[in-house]
Enzyme design. Structure first.
Site, PDB file in Angstrom:
ATOM      1  N   LYS A 122       3.554  -6.123 -12.090  1.00 40.28           N
ATOM      2  CA  LYS A 122       4.332  -4.881 -12.236  1.00 40.28           C
ATOM      3  C   LYS A 122       5.337  -4.978 -13.385  1.00 40.28           C
ATOM      4  O   LYS A 122       5.734  -6.053 -13.804  1.00 40.28           O
ATOM      5  CB  LYS A 122       4.990  -4.517 -10.903  1.00 40.28           C
ATOM      6  N   ARG A 182      -0.012  -8.714  -1.939  1.00 40.31           N
ATOM      7  CA  ARG A 182      -1.046  -7.838  -2.523  1.00 40.31           C
ATOM      8  C   ARG A 182      -1.109  -8.134  -4.021  1.00 40.31           C
ATOM      9  O   ARG A 182      -0.162  -7.847  -4.756  1.00 40.31           O
ATOM     10  CB  ARG A 182      -0.682  -6.381  -2.254  1.00 40.31           C
TER      11      ARG A 182
HETATM   12  N1  HH2 Z   1       1.266  -1.118  -5.303  1.00 39.09           N
HETATM   13  C1  HH2 Z   1       0.321  -0.380  -5.912  1.00 39.09           C
HETATM   14  C2  HH2 Z   1      -0.652   0.294  -5.159  1.00 39.09           C
HETATM   15  N2  HH2 Z   1      -0.676   0.202  -3.815  1.00 39.09           N
HETATM   16  N3  HH2 Z   1       0.231  -0.659  -1.814  1.00 39.09           N
HETATM   17  C3  HH2 Z   1       1.171  -1.378  -1.184  1.00 39.09           C
HETATM   18  N4  HH2 Z   1       1.147  -1.485   0.151  1.00 39.09           N
HETATM   19  N5  HH2 Z   1       2.156  -2.046  -1.879  1.00 39.09           N
HETATM   20  C4  HH2 Z   1       2.241  -1.992  -3.231  1.00 39.09           C
HETATM   21  O1  HH2 Z   1       3.182  -2.603  -3.810  1.00 39.09           O
HETATM   22  C5  HH2 Z   1       1.260  -1.224  -3.933  1.00 39.09           C
HETATM   23  C6  HH2 Z   1       0.265  -0.556  -3.171  1.00 39.09           C
HETATM   24  C7  HH2 Z   1       0.284  -0.293  -7.402  1.00 39.09           C
HETATM   25  O2  HH2 Z   1      -0.530  -1.287  -7.955  1.00 39.09           O
HETATM   26  P1  HH2 Z   1      -2.075  -1.073  -8.378  1.00 39.09           P
HETATM   27  O3  HH2 Z   1      -2.916  -0.732  -7.203  1.00 39.09           O
HETATM   28  O4  HH2 Z   1      -2.501  -2.272  -9.136  1.00 39.09           O
HETATM   29  O5  HH2 Z   1      -2.026   0.122  -9.405  1.00 39.09           O
HETATM   30  P2  HH2 Z   1      -2.355   1.681  -9.303  1.00 39.09           P
HETATM   31  O6  HH2 Z   1      -1.482   2.301  -8.269  1.00 39.09           O
HETATM   32  O7  HH2 Z   1      -2.098   2.191 -10.689  1.00 39.09           O
HETATM   33  O8  HH2 Z   1      -3.811   1.839  -8.899  1.00 39.09           O
END
Ligand code: HH2
Length: 285
Positions: free
Chosen positions: A223, A259
């Site tokens: 992040k 995660r």
């Molecule tokens: N962060 C993201 C997405 N889902 N779910 C939980 N429970 N906690 C988190 O910190 C979290 C999450 C964002 O990361 P990513 O899935 O890599 O990116 P994007 O939302 O752009 O798909």
């Protein structure tokens, strides 16, 4: 402490779960576009399982700052072939679906998912019923506003206290709607309506959130607040070292589920941090 996810029960007192991220999206902040093709997504799932992922988190909607909601039909179109492939090849793999939509959650649970990762913490009024009927695990995450608006206001009087208060309220709401506490994991929502300083403060004060009595899921992987600290200016995939440091801090401070995008490296970092946490307990008597 246990976390029940349908037929699987995780015992988390002396264990950390590594949840591997697979975004079946064109636009996720780190892996957008890489796994939109179902074959590529399935290959990534296989890779992450081989690297030691305890849970796979499949998302079909980016929730990066400023992103718009993806209709349930489109989310399902992206997820269905991947879930079907996993059910065929790896029926014992614990699959989580990252969605705010009860419709997508219900279809995914029907296709074998065991966890619903709801970054909106039950804003869809049908979500708790869906999770309850399936006996699924549920992740409740703190977010201020929606992904579209969440970075407009990141000022808090006391970010950790506010997050703790909201999560306690969502945990109670889930219980009232039929999802008992032993099915729920809580997540402070690193980067979701938080400044870089706020995200860092939450990491430092994680024990206050662990005191809520449920497993803590922490998502710091790649992040942008990490890049703010290190000065890394390249793409998110270059933030692995910083992500491992954050993961280790999270475990030392009580995280039970990480995660992450980088599973193999995180599995190792988590082992070291977990051993340090156990040694600290022994030293404290
Ligand atoms: N962060 C993201 C997405 N889902 N779910 C939980 N429970 N906690 C988190 O910190 C979290 C999450 C964002 O990361 P990513 O899935 O890599 O990116 P994007 O939302 O752009 O798909």
């Amino acid at each position: 402490m246990i976390w029940r996810c349908r037929d699987v029960t995780f015992e988390l007192d002396a264990r950390v779960l590594v949840m591997g991220i697979v975004n079946v999206t064109p636009d996720s902040f780190s892996d957008g576009g890489r796994y939109l093709d179902p074959g590529a997504a399935l290959a990534r799932c296989r890779e992450l399982l081989a690297e030691g992922a305890d849970v796979l988190d499949l998302g079909a909607e980016s929730t990066r700052p400023g992103s718009a909601a993806v209709p349930a039909g489109e989310q399902w179109r992206r997820l269905a072939p991947v879930l079907a492939g996993l059910a065929r090849e790896h029926p014992a793999a614990v699959v989580s679906v990252d969605t705010r939509s009860a419709e997508v959650a219900e279809r995914s649970l029907g296709a074998g998912a065991r966890v619903v990762n709801d970054v909106s913490a039950l804003t869809d009024p049908a979500m708790a019923g869906v999770v309850s009927r399936a006996g699924a695990g549920l992740v409740l995450m703190h977010m201020r506003g929606t992904p579209e608006t969440m970075q407009h206001d990141t000022v808090y009087a006391d970010v950790t206290r506010e997050v703790a208060g909201v999560l306690a309220g969502r945990l109670a709401a889930a219980a009232a709607a039929g999802v008992p506490g032993d099915r729920v994991a809580l997540d402070p929502g690193i980067g979701f309506g938080k400044s870089a300083e706020g995200s860092l403060e939450i990491l430092a004060r994680l024990p206050e959130l662990a005191a809520l009595g449920r497993p803590l899921l922490v998502g710091t992987s790649r992040k942008s607040f990490l890049a703010r600290l290190t000065g890394d200016e390249g793409p998110p995939a270059g933030r692995v070292a910083a992500s491992l440091a954050a993961a280790a801090i999270a475990v030392l401070h009580g995280a039970a589920i990480l995660r992450v995008h980088d599973v193999a490296a995180t599995v190792r970092a988590a082992k070291v941090a977990l051993a340090a946490r156990a040694a600290r307990r022994v030293a404290a008597g």
